[in-house]
Design an enzyme around this catalytic site. Structure first.
Site, PDB file in Angstrom:
ATOM      1  CG  ASP A 266       5.396   4.121   1.624  1.00 57.84           C
ATOM      2  OD1 ASP A 266       5.720   4.303   2.799  1.00 57.84           O
ATOM      3  OD2 ASP A 266       5.095   3.411   1.177  1.00 57.84           O
TER       4      ASP A 266
ATOM      5  CG  PHE B 281      -1.430   1.417   1.298  1.00 58.49           C
ATOM      6  CD1 PHE B 281      -3.085   1.740   1.008  1.00 58.49           C
ATOM      7  CD2 PHE B 281      -1.500   2.451   1.731  1.00 58.49           C
ATOM      8  CE1 PHE B 281      -3.692   1.872   0.330  1.00 58.49           C
ATOM      9  CE2 PHE B 281      -2.293   3.925   2.055  1.00 58.49           C
ATOM     10  CZ  PHE B 281      -3.800   3.033   1.114  1.00 58.49           C
TER      11      PHE B 281
ATOM     12  CE  LYS C 207       0.086   5.987   7.021  1.00 59.74           C
ATOM     13  NZ  LYS C 207      -1.216   6.640   7.148  1.00 59.74           N
TER      14      LYS C 207
END
Length: 413
Positions: A227, A142, A256
């Site tokens: 990532d 993802f 985040k």
């Protein structure tokens, strides 16, 4: 307050998303969140919840961290957004700090607003710097839902409705080095991979996998994009999850946690050699809101707090404690739990059937604990509390989890 709750639900149905409204109501999550502090979220009626989802890894300092909020308030009085013409001091300072703490030879940063934007920037940089177009990514991954990020995201349910996506994207199984060996070549611009798959179900790689990926990338002069949007900034018990595996990327993506749960902030960090293509034309990749002063001040205060409070080391210890106790619960409830796994305070409980996970989430809400599925694998319920959590709070949740699992058994029988 009851009227406000009812109005909010009606607005969700009519103006936000009726499918989401139905799902939240079905799972008992149709509460209006109203106030939050530290690990505690209060709904509009005064019920309190321990947040063990942590904004999917966003709230590493908990909700409303005082020093981050203070930094943003100070900047708000000075200048909230950049003119985009003159020098932006918080932006420059944040780029310097990221260059200082980033692994390996990473130095230069582009500051954006989100994780998916960070991935877009990383893909553009990889293709521009190499002159190649092929990107290899992993199944079950993802990386975001904007066009480029979605193109390298490994779940068909999100991809199929929007195809055709970017061309030149190839998928390999996560953790399978032989599959990568068969796909990678001198036409490959980059391999993009999560050190630990988050939305895929908290999937840890085989011990030497990332080192082998690094070696293959070096062999074919291919860039390695890591990532760390969910795993970065202490979440796994290292500042960056790649440090568990002794690997450094050519390009790193962050988001985040970077904004401390106060401002949305993302970043692409890369080596100086790669950055030269952006230096030659600084307007190739820009953002109106990215790198604004409010966001950069929040990020700087967050990085300072993580380091000053030694949250990386405490996360490792607390994570080991939580994982050990969860594995004991997995033995006790082995008829419904398949496995417990994770690193630091990024832990997944995999159930034998996804219906058990849904029941657990609903029961934990009744117990005053917030958790959620991983997005790509609904058999897995994640625990990602803020890194400021203390042992007493872990013990409280473990007791509530035990009760909730007992109720799940009862309901499922």
């Amino acid at each position: 307050m009851e009227d406000l709750s009812k109005t909010t639900m009606e607005n969700y149905k009519e103006y936000v998303n009726s499918g989401l409204a139905r799902l939240l109501k079905f799972m008992g999550l149709d509460k209006v969140e109203w106030e939050a502090d530290g690990l505690t979220v209060k709904d509009i009626t005064g019920n309190e919840y321990l947040d063990f989802l942590g904004g999917y890894g966003t709230f590493i300092l908990g909700h409303k961290p005082p020093k981050v909020v203070q930094a943003v308030k100070e900047q708000l009085d000075l200048m909230p957004l950049s003119s985009k013409i003159l020098l932006n001091q918080p932006l420059a300072q944040l780029a310097e700090e990221l260059g200082r703490i980033a692994p390996g030879n990473l130095k230069n940063s582009f500051i954006c607003n989100s994780g998916t934007e960070a991935v877009e920037g990383a893909l553009k940089l990889a293709r521009l710097a190499t002159g190649r177009s092929k990107i290899i990514t992993t199944e079950n991954s993802f990386h975001g839902k904007s066009y480029g990020a979605l193109s390298v995201t490994g779940r068909d349910i999100f991809r199929k409705p929007f195809e055709p996506l970017l061309s030149g994207i190839e998928f390999v199984p996560f953790g399978n080095i032989k599959s990568l060996e068969q796909k990678i070549d001198y036409e490959t611009a980059a391999v993009i991979i999560e050190p630990i798959q988050g939305e895929g179900g908290i999937i840890l790689p085989p011990e030497n996998y990332l080192l082998q990926v690094r070696e293959l990338c070096d062999k074919y002069e291919t860039l390695l994009i890591l990532d760390e949007i969910q795993t970065g900034l202490g979440r796994t018990g290292k500042m960056f999850a790649c440090q568990h595996y002794r690997v450094s990327p050519d390009i790193l993506t962050l988001a985040k946690a970077l904004g401390g749960g106060v401002m949305p902030v993302g970043a692409v960090v890369a080596t100086a050699d790669l950055w030269e293509v952006f230096n030659q034309n600084p307007f190739l990749h820009t953002s109106t809101f990215g790198g604004n002063q409010l966001a950069c001040r929040a990020a700087l205060a967050t990085l300072k707090e993580v380091q000053n409070r030694d949250l990386v080391n405490s996360t490792q210890k607390l994570g080991d404690y939580l994982l050990q106790n969860l594995k004991q619960l997995a033995i006790k409830y082995s008829n419904v739990i398949q496995e417990v796994r994770g690193k630091g305070l990024m832990i997944g409980i995999e159930f034998k059937d996804e219906s058990y996970g849904g029941l657990l989430i609903s029961e934990l809400v009744k117990e005053g604990v917030l958790v959620a599925y991983t997005l790509n694998q609904q058999k897995v319920v994640r625990l990602e509390p803020p890194l400021i959590v203390v042992k007493k709070e872990l013990d409280s949740v473990l007791i509530k989890l035990d009760r909730a699992l007992s109720k799940v058994i009862e309901l499922a029988s």
